[in-house]
Write an enzyme that holds these catalytic residues in place. Structure first.
Site, PDB file in Angstrom:
ATOM      1  N   LEU A  61       0.817  -1.232   0.000  1.00 57.68           N
ATOM      2  CA  LEU A  61       0.000   0.000   0.000  1.00 57.68           C
ATOM      3  C   LEU A  61       0.842   1.269   0.000  1.00 57.68           C
ATOM      4  CD1 LEU A  61      -2.593  -1.352   2.531  1.00 57.68           C
ATOM      5  CD2 LEU A  61      -3.137  -0.690   0.185  1.00 57.68           C
ATOM      6  N   SER A 127      -5.192   2.664  18.882  1.00 56.11           N
ATOM      7  CA  SER A 127      -4.658   1.944  20.033  1.00 56.11           C
ATOM      8  C   SER A 127      -4.829   2.762  21.303  1.00 56.11           C
ATOM      9  CB  SER A 127      -3.168   1.690  19.775  1.00 56.11           C
ATOM     10  OG  SER A 127      -2.538   1.274  20.959  1.00 56.11           O
ATOM     11  N   TYR A 152       5.852   4.774  16.651  1.00 61.99           N
ATOM     12  CA  TYR A 152       4.667   3.946  16.381  1.00 61.99           C
ATOM     13  C   TYR A 152       3.415   4.593  16.993  1.00 61.99           C
ATOM     14  CZ  TYR A 152       1.071   0.422  17.002  1.00 61.99           C
ATOM     15  OH  TYR A 152      -0.145  -0.225  17.015  1.00 61.99           O
ATOM     16  N   LYS A 156      -0.307   6.475  15.331  1.00 56.61           N
ATOM     17  CA  LYS A 156      -1.723   6.243  15.648  1.00 56.61           C
ATOM     18  C   LYS A 156      -2.405   7.578  15.956  1.00 56.61           C
ATOM     19  CE  LYS A 156      -1.670   1.954  14.826  1.00 56.61           C
ATOM     20  NZ  LYS A 156      -2.260   1.496  13.576  1.00 56.61           N
ATOM     21  N   ASP A 301       6.915   1.787  29.422  1.00 55.87           N
ATOM     22  CA  ASP A 301       5.731   1.049  29.875  1.00 55.87           C
ATOM     23  C   ASP A 301       4.880   1.914  30.804  1.00 55.87           C
ATOM     24  OD1 ASP A 301       5.994  -1.355  28.565  1.00 55.87           O
ATOM     25  OD2 ASP A 301       7.102  -2.343  30.183  1.00 55.87           O
TER      26      ASP A 301
HETATM   27  N1  LIG Z   1      -1.677  -6.308  18.043  1.00 57.93           N
HETATM   28  C1  LIG Z   1      -1.801  -5.289  18.886  1.00 57.93           C
HETATM   29  O1  LIG Z   1      -1.448  -5.410  20.062  1.00 57.93           O
HETATM   30  C2  LIG Z   1      -2.391  -3.974  18.423  1.00 57.93           C
HETATM   31  C3  LIG Z   1      -2.844  -3.042  19.393  1.00 57.93           C
HETATM   32  C4  LIG Z   1      -3.371  -1.825  18.958  1.00 57.93           C
HETATM   33  C5  LIG Z   1      -3.452  -1.546  17.599  1.00 57.93           C
HETATM   34  N2  LIG Z   1      -2.986  -2.452  16.696  1.00 57.93           N
HETATM   35  C6  LIG Z   1      -3.062  -2.126  15.263  1.00 57.93           C
HETATM   36  O2  LIG Z   1      -3.896  -3.072  14.619  1.00 57.93           O
HETATM   37  C7  LIG Z   1      -3.433  -3.290  13.282  1.00 57.93           C
HETATM   38  C8  LIG Z   1      -3.233  -4.777  13.056  1.00 57.93           C
HETATM   39  O3  LIG Z   1      -2.324  -5.276  14.034  1.00 57.93           O
HETATM   40  P1  LIG Z   1      -1.850  -6.798  14.017  1.00 57.93           P
HETATM   41  O4  LIG Z   1      -1.452  -7.131  15.407  1.00 57.93           O
HETATM   42  O5  LIG Z   1      -2.844  -7.635  13.347  1.00 57.93           O
HETATM   43  O6  LIG Z   1      -0.537  -6.653  13.145  1.00 57.93           O
HETATM   44  P2  LIG Z   1       0.072  -7.646  12.029  1.00 57.93           P
HETATM   45  O7  LIG Z   1       1.458  -7.204  11.776  1.00 57.93           O
HETATM   46  O8  LIG Z   1      -0.159  -9.051  12.431  1.00 57.93           O
HETATM   47  O9  LIG Z   1      -0.849  -7.312  10.759  1.00 57.93           O
HETATM   48  C9  LIG Z   1      -0.610  -6.237   9.905  1.00 57.93           C
HETATM   49  C10 LIG Z   1      -0.620  -6.770   8.487  1.00 57.93           C
HETATM   50  O10 LIG Z   1      -0.415  -5.678   7.577  1.00 57.93           O
HETATM   51  C11 LIG Z   1       0.484  -6.083   6.568  1.00 57.93           C
HETATM   52  N3  LIG Z   1       1.126  -4.855   6.061  1.00 57.93           N
HETATM   53  C12 LIG Z   1       1.968  -4.027   6.728  1.00 57.93           C
HETATM   54  N4  LIG Z   1       2.355  -3.022   5.920  1.00 57.93           N
HETATM   55  C13 LIG Z   1       1.725  -3.190   4.729  1.00 57.93           C
HETATM   56  C14 LIG Z   1       1.722  -2.482   3.501  1.00 57.93           C
HETATM   57  N5  LIG Z   1       2.477  -1.395   3.306  1.00 57.93           N
HETATM   58  N6  LIG Z   1       0.956  -2.950   2.477  1.00 57.93           N
HETATM   59  C15 LIG Z   1       0.204  -4.064   2.640  1.00 57.93           C
HETATM   60  N7  LIG Z   1       0.181  -4.789   3.775  1.00 57.93           N
HETATM   61  C16 LIG Z   1       0.940  -4.360   4.811  1.00 57.93           C
HETATM   62  C17 LIG Z   1       1.428  -7.069   7.240  1.00 57.93           C
HETATM   63  O11 LIG Z   1       2.030  -7.967   6.331  1.00 57.93           O
HETATM   64  C18 LIG Z   1       0.480  -7.783   8.211  1.00 57.93           C
HETATM   65  O12 LIG Z   1      -0.093  -8.943   7.607  1.00 57.93           O
HETATM   66  C19 LIG Z   1      -2.179  -2.450  13.114  1.00 57.93           C
HETATM   67  O13 LIG Z   1      -2.543  -1.216  12.529  1.00 57.93           O
HETATM   68  C20 LIG Z   1      -1.732  -2.234  14.542  1.00 57.93           C
HETATM   69  O14 LIG Z   1      -0.975  -1.063  14.677  1.00 57.93           O
HETATM   70  C21 LIG Z   1      -2.477  -3.664  17.073  1.00 57.93           C
END
Ligand SMILES: NC(=O)c1ccc[n+]([C@@H]2O[C@H](COP(=O)([O-])OP(=O)(O)OC[C@H]3O[C@@H](n4cnc5c(N)ncnc54)[C@H](O)[C@@H]3O)[C@@H](O)[C@H]2O)c1
Length: 339
Positions: A61, A127, A152, A156, A301
């Protein structure tokens, strides 16, 4: 009418669980992922659960032309859930530009395409990190946003601002930012779950990997915090409950039930658990002792964070149903099934 939803980052941890819930609710799903933090095998896991293979496009993307071409081709998309982002807090400190580029450019390119549509529905992964150490607990959506502790976290905050400012001047765009607390667990089938690459940044995969013997010892960062047992407190939410919140938010937008074209919701359980409580619960569900060691506090933290979920409960009609124990049972089942 089309019911096609684009899920960016749909092969990732949270995205894959959301794809399952969307398919279960009868939506047609198109996934975009560049596989930078996921595996193509996740597609098989999703399909094994739902018996429906989602459409998949391997696409980065950050490539603006590719994003434009995608939306030209797929004109009947009625909603976008945007997960794609880089998410490792520590890495973001060392590689800030990678994080700003990946988490903000991708968001901007997608929003630019959505503005060309008559109407569009957009859900953003935010988040609880935006609250930093909140002044009072539980944390409501009106709690002040604190200075970000990492690039990071800043992506957000800025991401939310970009969406809010765009919604102000674009009536055709309806958006919801979901502020997740701490997602954990896996699908009960153990066909999809969290797949951390390298050393896990989060507590639960570290626990399950230690439980399985992949890691010798779990480190607990500090036991001298002003909490019930001295360890940090978080609001751990089962990823399947979190996934269902996305479906509720999306339906709110599609049905036109939103009261503002930019809304924000906390998505958590409302209960805080300490690190030691999580370890104890894991020991109970896995029937084994975990080798852990208390070490110094880790920079950045916060002491305690848990959500006031009243708004999501009342307005989205959504409530977390699964317990910490349920989540750890599923995470353990998933870990044991991994090679
Ligand atoms: N897991 C957590 O603790 C948490 C907490 C708060 C917010 N989030 C947010 O939720 C979202 C999903 O988190 P997650 O834990 O599933 O992460 P993840 O890394 O498992 O999933 C993100 C996916 O996006 C894909 N990706 C990254 N950059 C890309 C790009 N430029 N083009 C296409 N695909 C791309 C990655 O390959 C991955 O499959 C993220 O935005 C993260 O910041 C996660």
């Amino acid at each position: 009418m089309s019911n096609k939803i684009l899920v960016t980052g749909g092969l990732g941890f949270i995205g894959s669980h959301v794809v399952v819930e969307l398919q279960n609710e009868g939506f047609e799903v198109v996934i975009i992922d560049n596989l930078s933090n996921s595996s193509i095998d996740v597609l098989k896991g999703i399909t094994a659960i739902t018996k429906k293979q989602p459409i998949f496009e391997k696409l980065d993307l950050r490539d603006k032309t590719a994003v434009i071409d995608f939306f030209k081709k797929d004109q009947d998309i009625i909603g976008v859930i945007h997960f794609a982002a880089s998410k490792a807090v520590g890495e973001s400190v060392n590689l800030p530009l990678l994080y700003y580029e990946n988490n903000l450019n991708t968001l901007i390119y997608i929003l630019q395409e959505l503005l060309n549509k008559e109407t569009s529905n957009f859900i953003f992964s935010s988040s609880c990190t935006v609250y930093g150490q909140a002044d009072s607990l539980p944390i409501t959506e009106s709690a002040p946003i604190k200075a970000a502790e990492s690039p990071y976290g800043n992506t957000k905050q800025i991401g939310e601002e970009i969406i809010r400012d765009t919604c102000k001047v674009s009536e055709n765009l309806k958006a919801i930012a979901l502020r997740y607390f701490n997602p954990i667990g896996a699908h009960e089938s153990a066909k999809i779950g969290e797949l951390p690459i390298g050393t896990p940044q989060n507590l639960v995969p570290f626990i399950t990997q230690t439980g399985k013997g992949l890691r010798e010892q779990l480190f607990v960062f500090g036991d001298d915090y002003p909490t019930k047992d001295g360890t940090c407190i978080r609001d751990y939410i089962h990823v399947v409950d979190l996934a269902k919140a996305h479906v509720a938010a999306l339906k709110r937008l599609i049905d036109g039930d939103n009261t503002d074209n930019y809304e924000v919701f906390n998505i958590g359980t409302g209960t805080g658990s300490s690190v030691l409580e999580v370890i104890k619960t894991f020991e109970e569900v896995s029937n084994q002792k975990l080798n852990y060691k208390i070490i110094d506090r880790r920079a950045g933290d916060v002491i305690a964070a848990y959500a006031d979920t009243t708004k999501a409960n009342k307005v989205l009609g959504w409530k977390a149903k699964l317990s910490l124990k349920d989540a750890l049972i599923s995470a353990w089942k998933w870990e044991k099934g991994l090679n």
